[in-house]
Design a protein around this motif. Structure first.
Motif, mmCIF file in Angstrom:
data_model
loop_
_atom_site.group_PDB
_atom_site.id
_atom_site.type_symbol
_atom_site.label_atom_id
_atom_site.label_comp_id
_atom_site.label_asym_id
_atom_site.label_seq_id
_atom_site.Cartn_x
_atom_site.Cartn_y
_atom_site.Cartn_z
ATOM 1 N N ILE A 36 0.624 -1.097 0.029
ATOM 2 C CA ILE A 36 -0.126 -0.164 -0.091
ATOM 3 C C ILE A 36 0.859 1.269 0.078
ATOM 4 O O ILE A 36 1.854 1.420 0.866
ATOM 5 C CB ILE A 36 -0.935 -0.094 1.300
ATOM 6 C CG1 ILE A 36 -2.077 -1.253 1.371
ATOM 7 C CG2 ILE A 36 -1.807 1.247 1.460
ATOM 8 C CD1 ILE A 36 -2.814 -1.367 2.436
ATOM 9 N N SER A 39 -2.082 6.602 2.678
ATOM 10 C CA SER A 39 -2.563 6.380 3.870
ATOM 11 C C SER A 39 -3.230 7.705 4.261
ATOM 12 O O SER A 39 -2.963 8.846 3.769
ATOM 13 C CB SER A 39 -1.564 6.001 5.066
ATOM 14 O OG SER A 39 -0.677 6.918 5.319
ATOM 15 N N ASP A 81 -14.471 5.703 -0.847
ATOM 16 C CA ASP A 81 -13.509 4.600 -0.853
ATOM 17 C C ASP A 81 -12.285 5.207 -1.466
ATOM 18 O O ASP A 81 -12.354 5.854 -2.539
ATOM 19 C CB ASP A 81 -14.042 3.302 -1.872
ATOM 20 C CG ASP A 81 -15.342 2.684 -1.162
ATOM 21 O OD1 ASP A 81 -15.349 2.746 0.077
ATOM 22 O OD2 ASP A 81 -15.885 2.048 -1.758
ATOM 23 N N THR A 85 -5.128 2.609 -0.222
ATOM 24 C CA THR A 85 -4.996 3.665 1.061
ATOM 25 C C THR A 85 -5.045 2.805 2.315
ATOM 26 O O THR A 85 -6.215 1.929 2.562
ATOM 27 C CB THR A 85 -5.866 4.556 1.030
ATOM 28 O OG1 THR A 85 -5.494 5.363 -0.325
ATOM 29 C CG2 THR A 85 -5.659 5.721 1.967
ATOM 30 N N SER A 86 -4.286 2.964 3.421
ATOM 31 C CA SER A 86 -4.484 2.543 4.674
ATOM 32 C C SER A 86 -4.904 3.690 5.688
ATOM 33 O O SER A 86 -5.091 4.845 5.380
ATOM 34 C CB SER A 86 -3.247 1.859 5.309
ATOM 35 O OG SER A 86 -2.275 2.838 5.382
ATOM 36 N N ASN A 87 -5.418 3.000 6.733
ATOM 37 C CA ASN A 87 -5.929 4.133 7.855
ATOM 38 C C ASN A 87 -4.908 4.408 8.821
ATOM 39 O O ASN A 87 -4.395 3.297 9.527
ATOM 40 C CB ASN A 87 -6.884 3.344 8.310
ATOM 41 C CG ASN A 87 -7.536 4.177 9.780
ATOM 42 O OD1 ASN A 87 -7.450 5.492 9.812
ATOM 43 N ND2 ASN A 87 -8.651 3.643 10.548
ATOM 44 N N ASN A 92 -10.874 4.380 14.617
ATOM 45 C CA ASN A 92 -11.844 4.078 13.398
ATOM 46 C C ASN A 92 -13.047 5.269 13.483
ATOM 47 O O ASN A 92 -13.816 5.219 12.628
ATOM 48 C CB ASN A 92 -12.586 3.001 13.406
ATOM 49 C CG ASN A 92 -11.551 1.512 13.160
ATOM 50 O OD1 ASN A 92 -10.453 1.957 12.630
ATOM 51 N ND2 ASN A 92 -11.675 0.672 14.032
ATOM 52 N N GLN A 108 -10.599 0.443 7.299
ATOM 53 C CA GLN A 108 -9.483 -0.276 6.350
ATOM 54 C C GLN A 108 -9.688 -1.821 6.388
ATOM 55 O O GLN A 108 -10.072 -2.328 7.259
ATOM 56 C CB GLN A 108 -7.987 0.084 6.785
ATOM 57 C CG GLN A 108 -7.369 -0.534 5.738
ATOM 58 C CD GLN A 108 -5.630 -0.655 6.042
ATOM 59 O OE1 GLN A 108 -5.432 0.093 7.067
ATOM 60 N NE2 GLN A 108 -4.875 -1.237 5.230
ATOM 61 N N ASP A 111 -6.273 -3.235 1.117
ATOM 62 C CA ASP A 111 -5.559 -1.797 0.813
ATOM 63 C C ASP A 111 -6.596 -0.843 0.442
ATOM 64 O O ASP A 111 -6.218 -0.035 -0.340
ATOM 65 C CB ASP A 111 -4.814 -2.463 -0.694
ATOM 66 C CG ASP A 111 -5.614 -2.664 -1.786
ATOM 67 O OD1 ASP A 111 -6.776 -3.039 -1.404
ATOM 68 O OD2 ASP A 111 -5.260 -2.939 -2.968
ATOM 69 N N ARG A 112 -7.851 -0.856 1.116
ATOM 70 C CA ARG A 112 -8.797 0.027 0.842
ATOM 71 C C ARG A 112 -9.431 0.739 2.076
ATOM 72 O O ARG A 112 -9.567 -0.070 3.083
ATOM 73 C CB ARG A 112 -9.880 -0.401 -0.105
ATOM 74 C CG ARG A 112 -11.084 0.359 -0.360
ATOM 75 C CD ARG A 112 -11.919 -0.271 -1.439
ATOM 76 N NE ARG A 112 -11.091 -0.499 -2.488
ATOM 77 C CZ ARG A 112 -11.720 -0.092 -4.102
ATOM 78 N NH1 ARG A 112 -12.824 0.106 -4.133
ATOM 79 N NH2 ARG A 112 -10.805 -0.611 -4.953
ATOM 80 N N THR A 113 -9.691 2.091 2.118
ATOM 81 C CA THR A 113 -10.018 2.611 3.360
ATOM 82 C C THR A 113 -11.332 3.124 2.806
ATOM 83 O O THR A 113 -11.448 3.954 1.804
ATOM 84 C CB THR A 113 -9.253 3.342 3.765
ATOM 85 O OG1 THR A 113 -7.887 2.788 4.373
ATOM 86 C CG2 THR A 113 -9.649 4.222 5.129
ATOM 87 N N ARG A 114 -12.458 2.988 3.742
ATOM 88 C CA ARG A 114 -13.532 3.712 3.371
ATOM 89 C C ARG A 114 -13.992 5.070 4.428
ATOM 90 O O ARG A 114 -13.862 4.437 5.795
ATOM 91 C CB ARG A 114 -14.867 2.610 3.357
ATOM 92 C CG ARG A 114 -16.222 3.348 3.140
ATOM 93 C CD ARG A 114 -17.336 2.308 2.801
ATOM 94 N NE ARG A 114 -16.900 1.704 1.699
ATOM 95 C CZ ARG A 114 -17.877 0.913 1.078
ATOM 96 N NH1 ARG A 114 -18.662 0.192 1.701
ATOM 97 N NH2 ARG A 114 -17.617 0.341 0.016
#
Length: 753
Positions: A36, A39, A81, A85-87, A92, A108, A111-114
């Motif tokens: 990743i 971030s 989305d 990208t990481s958290n 949270n 997260q 490899d995806r962060t919402r």
């Protein structure tokens, strides 16, 4: 099926309820593409004027495009989305409680962060990228929905150079929507969409267009909400103006180098105008994806609806999509259409694959079933029917048309017609080879059906799976047919009036004197005196002879033509001159009214024709010759009711009906043979009538009025006095024909419903 609000809130408040299934797939892809790279390092927020809230999302690296997003209205949420990208926040949830925003969830998966923005009330939002930061501006909305107010459909990629529009096309969608399709030179073209008054403006940034495409298209004849589409080049950009009419919704999406914008009438108004139910009934959502993998977009739909969407391995490619407040099932169809995909739904599972792949799979399954059917052993079963005729059921299973006697098409208003033929008690059979390729055939290619009419038994020889279909079908068709009583009333009303006025009068002397005789007292003999009419006594005469003249001279003789006319007579005699005036008036006036009512009625089964008739057959004689005897044929003069009813589910009846009322006319002689004309009254039509109601099929009104005057020239034209020199005859005949029909559905207990 709509997702329960509480469940949907839970999925949006916590990422784990939304994307764990997606995370597994993303982690598998991540293992192949590498580590990743980006971030989320921080989130800040501040209030602005006009009740706006600015959210700053600090990233390790800047984004190339606005993040993919979708919104829901109940409860109000915005989800974004961030791919690859990481958290990096170490938590949270970020509490806000300012303006329209309550909190932000940052979760997260792989490899995806919402980012999930939990709103206090509906809001409008727009995004922009500045350096390594993503700015989100929220503004409380008076509307009931969440919407993206940004005018940027697609942000131009820096350094991509000049773009071009290769073609512009207009089409009408199956739902009546207008589809404007622009073919671009590449997929990195920047596009802005905004409303300006009633028009919709599309701006293609840093784009050229050929002169042949710079024109105004009149698309009124397509029957869509759009009237005109105008394309013009302005500076470095190309402006497209779409001019709709009335209230409308629009959606836009882009697949590769094809940009499509759809304009459709407001859903409620369109359904009200068409009198139909809404085509899409799913919960509304908004989607904003920029060059996103189509499998990820489908997964968002699955998360939103709670359905299990399984995608084929052949589903690939990216999708740029912008939708605002559309039902999720409509958004799903747009995604499938944009990528040439199709779906098959079974319960709560939806299988998505390319159209050709699904068709090939279904074809293979069908061929496999046919192969099994060709090897499966045949089974003979007998079905004893209660109401349906066995031979008709056999023909239906074999896909054969019904015979004329089965449909009643041979029933006519004709005494020579054979009517409904009696069925012979013999077996009716059809060979399977003659109907094997019939598309209406229910049995398999090897199946056959025969019937035994004495016991009304259907015998079917086919594979077990087809036997099950036959059994289910017979449950539906072997039911008692509903019956209808049809009553017709044919009313013929006559109103006749005749008046005849005539006159007879004359003037003369009743006697002449000869031989010098003179009239005197009453004594003596006056030859012929006793024959003088209108004289009670004669004066005396002497010498010569007296000859009487006609006692009733008719200088004007125009009596009434009526044989039984009343008469009034008057005679005046002048003794001095011997003149005699006779006046006779004759008058006849008749007034006749009559009504003839014919009321045939008949009962028949649903969709079975019936006829009832009564009347006379009139002989028509053809004179013979020296070598052949005379021949006699009969002509029908019938009262007939022919009807074929169809009972509807709303307790109404459609009647195909024919009513005729023929009667012999006044006979006349032709070549020494008495001939009879036929007075015909007939109506044939098809009507829909409610049960028990009466409808007038039609009417004919006929009036014959004649005035005849016989008169003496000149004298008959004199005022007042002219009536003594003419005969007046006035005739006024009126005839009116009306036909009434009343259907009554018969209950099973044979009572009228």
């Amino acid at each position: 099926m709509k997702t329960d609000i509480a469940q949907m809130s839970q999925r949006l408040l916590t990422f784990f309820g939304i994307v764990w299934l997606m995370a597994i797939t993303i982690q598998q892809v991540h293992a192949e593409v590498g580590p990743i790279l980006n971030s989320v390092n921080g989130i800040e927020f501040s209030t602005l004027e006009n009740d706006r809230l600015l959210i700053k999302v600090a990233l390790k690296q800047g984004l190339q495009n606005s993040p993919a997003s979708f919104t829901v209205n109940e409860p109000p949420r915005i989800a974004m989305d961030l791919a690859n990208t990481s958290n990096g926040l170490g938590k949270n949830t970020v509490l806000v409680n300012q303006g329209p925003l309550r909190s932000i969830n940052v979760v997260q998966a792989g490899d995806r962060t919402r980012l999930v923005l939990n709103l206090i009330k509906p809001a409008q939002y727009e995004t922009r990228i500045q350096g390594n930061d993503l700015f989100i501006t929220l503004k409380a909305s008076d509307t009931t929905g969440v919407s993206n107010e940004t005018t940027h459909f697609a942000v131009p990629v820096a350094g991509s150079g000049k773009h071009a529009i290769k073609d512009i096309d207009f089409r009408r969608g199956s739902d009546g929507a207008a589809r404007v399709i622009a073919t671009l030179s590449d997929s990195t073209t920047g596009i802005d969409i905004r409303k300006q008054g009633e028009n919709l403006l599309v701006n293609f940034i840093n784009t050229d267009v050929a002169n042949r495409l710079q024109r105004r298209l009149d698309v009124t004849d397509f029957g869509t909400p759009v009237k005109f589409v105008e394309t013009q080049s302005q500076g470095d950009n190309v402006n497209m103006t779409i001019q709709p009419t009335g209230e409308y919704d629009y959606s836009a999406y882009q697949t590769d180098n094809q940009f499509i914008i759809e304009v459709r009438p407001k859903t409620d108004e369109a359904n009200k105008a068409n009198g139909s139910k809404p085509q899409y009934t799913g919960e509304k959502l908004s989607l904003n994806f920029q060059n996103t993998d189509v499998r990820s977009v489908l997964q968002v739909i699955a998360d939103f609806t709670g359905k299990n969407i399984i995608t084929s391995d052949t589903v690939t490619g990216n999708l740029t999509l912008l939708l605002k407040d559309v039902p999720w099932d409509q958004a799903f169809d747009i995604i499938l259409q944009a990528k040439g995909l199709d779906k098959r739904e079974s319960g709560n599972v939806i299988w998505v694959a390319p159209k050709d792949e699904l068709l090939a799979k279904e074809k293979s399954e069908m061929e496999s079933r046919q192969s099994i059917e060709s090897l499966e052993p045949l089974v003979v079963r007998q079905y004893q029917l209660n109401y349906k005729k066995a031979d008709q059921a056999a023909r239906s299973l074999l896909g054969l048309p019904l015979l004329p006697g089965d449909t009643g098409s041979d029933v006519t208003c004709d005494a020579q017609a054979q009517g409904i033929k009696a069925q012979t008690a013999t077996a009716a059979a059809a060979t399977p080879t003659s109907t094997a390729n019939n598309p209406n055939r229910i049995l398999s290619a090897r199946g056959s059906a025969t019937s035994e009419l004495q016991t009304n038994t259907l015998i079917v020889d086919d594979i077990p799976s087809k036997q099950d279909q036959v059994a289910e079908l017979l449950k539906l068709i072997d039911t008692p047919a509903r019956q209808v009583m049809i009553e017709a009333r044919v009313v013929v009303a006559n109103d006749s009036f005749s008046k005849d006025l005539g006159v007879k009068f004359g003037a003369s002397s009743p006697f002449t004197t000869n031989n010098g005789g003179t009239l005197g007292g009453v004594s003596g003999t006056a030859p012929g005196a006793s024959n003088t009419a209108g004289i009670n006594a004669l004066p005396a005469f002497s010498g010569g002879t007296v000859t009487p003249r006609n006692a009733n001279p008719t200088n004007v003789n125009l009596p009434s033509a009526a044989t039984n006319a009343a008469t009034l007579g008057l005679s005046l005699y002048n003794l001095g001159s011997g003149a005699l005036l006779n006046l006779e008036l004759s008058a006849m006036e008749t007034d006749g009214k009559g009504k003839i009512i014919s009321s045939p009625r008949v009962i028949t089964a649903n969709q079975r024709p019936a006829v009832i008739l009564q009347g006379t057959q009139i002989p028509d004689v053809t004179p013979g010759t020296a070598t052949s005897p005379p021949t006699v044929t009969f002509v029908d003069a019938f009262l007939c009711l022919l009807v074929n009813p169809q009972i509807l589910n709303n307790d109404s009846v459609i009647l195909t009906i024919e009513v005729q009322d023929d009667a012999p006319g006044v006979p006349f002689s032709s070549g020494g043979v008495l001939a009879y004309p036929i007075d015909t009254k007939r109506v044939k039509t098809e009507v829909r009538v409610k049960n028990g109601e009466t409808v007038v099929l039609g009417g004919i009104y006929y009036q014959n009025k004649q005035v005849t005057i016989d008169k003496v020239p000149f004298f008959g034209d004199l005022p007042w006095v002219g009536n003594l020199f003419k005969d007046n005859t006035t005739t006024d005949n009126k005839t009116e024909l009306l036909v009434f029909i009343t259907p009554r559905i018969v209950k099973e207990d044979m009572t009228i419903k």
